[in-house]
Design a protein around this motif. Sequence first.
Motif, mmCIF file in Angstrom:
data_model
loop_
_atom_site.group_PDB
_atom_site.id
_atom_site.type_symbol
_atom_site.label_atom_id
_atom_site.label_comp_id
_atom_site.label_asym_id
_atom_site.label_seq_id
_atom_site.Cartn_x
_atom_site.Cartn_y
_atom_site.Cartn_z
ATOM 1 N N GLY A 101 39.597 94.425 79.672
ATOM 2 C CA GLY A 101 40.657 95.416 79.517
ATOM 3 C C GLY A 101 40.213 96.853 79.697
ATOM 4 N N GLU A 102 38.918 97.088 79.900
ATOM 5 C CA GLU A 102 38.420 98.458 80.069
ATOM 6 C C GLU A 102 38.721 98.968 81.476
ATOM 7 O OE1 GLU A 102 34.315 101.036 79.295
ATOM 8 O OE2 GLU A 102 34.182 98.868 79.671
ATOM 9 N N ASP A 103 39.291 100.134 81.558
ATOM 10 C CA ASP A 103 39.591 100.745 82.854
ATOM 11 C C ASP A 103 38.285 100.977 83.607
ATOM 12 O OD1 ASP A 103 41.736 102.359 84.521
ATOM 13 O OD2 ASP A 103 39.928 103.580 84.433
ATOM 14 N N VAL A 104 38.286 100.673 84.892
ATOM 15 C CA VAL A 104 37.052 100.759 85.682
ATOM 16 C C VAL A 104 36.503 102.183 85.730
ATOM 17 C CG1 VAL A 104 38.262 101.074 87.891
ATOM 18 C CG2 VAL A 104 35.966 100.056 87.854
ATOM 19 N N VAL A 105 37.387 103.177 85.745
ATOM 20 C CA VAL A 105 36.937 104.569 85.767
ATOM 21 C C VAL A 105 36.298 104.940 84.428
ATOM 22 C CG1 VAL A 105 37.689 106.968 85.926
ATOM 23 C CG2 VAL A 105 38.607 105.270 87.518
ATOM 24 N N ASP A 106 36.901 104.490 83.336
ATOM 25 C CA ASP A 106 36.319 104.741 82.013
ATOM 26 C C ASP A 106 34.951 104.084 81.894
ATOM 27 O OD1 ASP A 106 38.566 106.149 81.281
ATOM 28 O OD2 ASP A 106 39.521 104.451 80.281
ATOM 29 N N TYR A 107 34.818 102.906 82.472
ATOM 30 C CA TYR A 107 33.539 102.187 82.453
ATOM 31 C C TYR A 107 32.452 102.982 83.177
ATOM 32 C CZ TYR A 107 30.160 98.789 84.331
ATOM 33 O OH TYR A 107 29.015 98.143 84.733
ATOM 34 N N ILE A 108 32.782 103.532 84.338
ATOM 35 C CA ILE A 108 31.813 104.310 85.114
ATOM 36 C C ILE A 108 31.421 105.576 84.364
ATOM 37 C CG2 ILE A 108 31.451 105.609 87.248
ATOM 38 C CD1 ILE A 108 33.382 103.595 88.597
ATOM 39 N N LYS A 109 32.395 106.253 83.763
ATOM 40 C CA LYS A 109 32.113 107.473 83.022
ATOM 41 C C LYS A 109 31.271 107.186 81.780
ATOM 42 C CE LYS A 109 36.131 110.132 84.569
ATOM 43 N NZ LYS A 109 37.390 110.792 84.154
ATOM 44 N N ARG A 110 31.528 106.049 81.157
ATOM 45 C CA ARG A 110 30.724 105.657 79.994
ATOM 46 C C ARG A 110 29.268 105.477 80.396
ATOM 47 N NH1 ARG A 110 29.594 100.496 77.996
ATOM 48 N NH2 ARG A 110 31.250 99.497 79.193
ATOM 49 N N PHE A 111 29.059 104.891 81.558
ATOM 50 C CA PHE A 111 27.693 104.700 82.043
ATOM 51 C C PHE A 111 27.034 106.021 82.396
ATOM 52 C CE2 PHE A 111 24.720 104.207 85.543
ATOM 53 C CZ PHE A 111 23.811 103.329 84.989
ATOM 54 N N GLN A 112 27.793 106.926 83.029
ATOM 55 C CA GLN A 112 27.246 108.240 83.379
ATOM 56 C C GLN A 112 26.744 108.972 82.141
ATOM 57 O OE1 GLN A 112 30.734 109.646 85.799
ATOM 58 N NE2 GLN A 112 29.128 110.488 87.086
ATOM 59 N N ASP A 113 27.529 108.902 81.075
ATOM 60 C CA ASP A 113 27.133 109.545 79.828
ATOM 61 C C ASP A 113 25.856 108.919 79.280
ATOM 62 O OD1 ASP A 113 27.799 111.347 77.502
ATOM 63 O OD2 ASP A 113 27.817 109.412 76.468
ATOM 64 N N ARG A 114 25.741 107.612 79.410
ATOM 65 C CA ARG A 114 24.555 106.892 78.948
ATOM 66 C C ARG A 114 23.329 107.252 79.794
ATOM 67 N NH1 ARG A 114 22.192 104.157 74.754
ATOM 68 N NH2 ARG A 114 21.483 102.080 75.297
ATOM 69 N N ALA A 115 23.545 107.440 81.079
ATOM 70 C CA ALA A 115 22.437 107.713 82.004
ATOM 71 C C ALA A 115 21.777 109.061 81.747
ATOM 72 C CB ALA A 115 22.945 107.649 83.446
ATOM 73 N N VAL A 116 22.485 109.968 81.088
ATOM 74 C CA VAL A 116 21.913 111.276 80.778
ATOM 75 C C VAL A 116 20.673 111.131 79.897
ATOM 76 C CG1 VAL A 116 22.327 113.448 79.564
ATOM 77 C CG2 VAL A 116 24.091 112.497 81.031
ATOM 78 N N ASP A 117 20.648 110.094 79.054
ATOM 79 C CA ASP A 117 19.529 109.885 78.136
ATOM 80 C C ASP A 117 18.350 109.165 78.783
ATOM 81 O OD1 ASP A 117 20.859 111.082 75.995
ATOM 82 O OD2 ASP A 117 21.876 109.219 75.472
ATOM 83 N N TYR A 118 18.489 108.784 80.050
ATOM 84 C CA TYR A 118 17.391 108.114 80.741
ATOM 85 C C TYR A 118 16.477 109.171 81.325
ATOM 86 C CZ TYR A 118 14.876 104.768 83.652
ATOM 87 O OH TYR A 118 13.894 103.998 84.218
ATOM 88 N N THR A 119 15.244 109.209 80.847
ATOM 89 C CA THR A 119 14.350 110.318 81.195
ATOM 90 C C THR A 119 13.453 110.061 82.395
ATOM 91 O OG1 THR A 119 12.733 109.486 79.591
ATOM 92 C CG2 THR A 119 14.295 111.147 78.813
ATOM 93 N N LYS A 120 13.295 108.809 82.801
ATOM 94 C CA LYS A 120 12.407 108.518 83.923
ATOM 95 C C LYS A 120 13.126 108.720 85.249
ATOM 96 C CE LYS A 120 9.425 105.253 81.468
ATOM 97 N NZ LYS A 120 8.828 103.904 81.462
ATOM 98 N N SER A 121 12.333 108.898 86.314
ATOM 99 C CA SER A 121 12.909 109.144 87.628
ATOM 100 C C SER A 121 13.502 107.854 88.200
ATOM 101 C CB SER A 121 11.830 109.676 88.573
ATOM 102 O OG SER A 121 12.350 109.851 89.875
ATOM 103 N N ILE A 122 14.729 107.935 88.651
ATOM 104 C CA ILE A 122 15.390 106.795 89.278
ATOM 105 C C ILE A 122 16.417 107.330 90.267
ATOM 106 C CG2 ILE A 122 17.124 106.611 87.451
ATOM 107 C CD1 ILE A 122 17.130 103.567 87.932
ATOM 108 N N LYS A 123 16.515 106.705 91.418
ATOM 109 C CA LYS A 123 17.441 107.163 92.441
ATOM 110 C C LYS A 123 18.885 106.886 92.019
ATOM 111 C CE LYS A 123 14.251 106.614 96.341
ATOM 112 N NZ LYS A 123 14.010 105.960 97.640
ATOM 113 N N GLU A 124 19.752 107.808 92.393
ATOM 114 C CA GLU A 124 21.162 107.683 92.017
ATOM 115 C C GLU A 124 21.774 106.411 92.583
ATOM 116 O OE1 GLU A 124 25.222 110.428 91.933
ATOM 117 O OE2 GLU A 124 23.515 111.014 93.171
ATOM 118 N N ILE A 125 21.367 106.034 93.801
ATOM 119 C CA ILE A 125 21.936 104.837 94.423
ATOM 120 C C ILE A 125 21.595 103.573 93.617
ATOM 121 C CG2 ILE A 125 19.949 104.452 95.942
ATOM 122 C CD1 ILE A 125 21.962 103.490 98.063
#
Length: 200
Positions: A101-125
């Motif tokens: 039931g989670e909106d796909v856009v909300d899901y992506i934004k939730r992940f983006q917020d989580r990714a801010v705390d990832y400190t190691k280098s990783i490609k956006e793709i």
Amino acid sequence: MPYPKGYIPLKFVKFDGKEGTAQQHVVRFVESLGAQASDPNHCLREFSKSLTSRAFTWYVNLEPYSIATWEEMVNSFYAKFFQVREKVTVISFTKETQTSGEDVVDYIKRFQDRAVDYTKSIKEIQLVEIRIGGMMDEFKMLLINLKLGTFFALLESAYNIRHVVRPIRKDSWKGKVTGNRYRRSATNPASRWRKKAKRA
């Protein structure tokens, strides 16, 4: 000990023991002192002015003469307001999936917020590929072959398909679906087969 000549009392960002971390607060406090930050005695004297609520209550209830130096104050402060923060790893990313039931856009934004705390280098793709991999199958099938390389492109595509893939009603499929799932087809093929068989 008197204040340095010409010293102007500062207004500090307050720490209440709930919002933020003790480490972040100490760094912010020291930076706000400017040139006076090099004086540990000055840091010790001013620190209480940056505390409020439960943090200030902790400070005023310290045993008299139990803290003699700025270093001791910082160590005691850290010990009291130590916060365990979950370490964000690629593995933890892959475990996060789109909920029913989670909106796909909300899901992506939730992940983006989580990714801010990832400190190691990783490609956006790579992050984009992980996000698509965690989507419900109905969305994944539409996005996985688009070769999206950025979050902007992923969000743009998600906005375009979010209304194409619509929720399945709970009364569909003879009541076997629980919660909000998604489908692209508005008709149940099995229902059509049963109707034809009945007319025969």
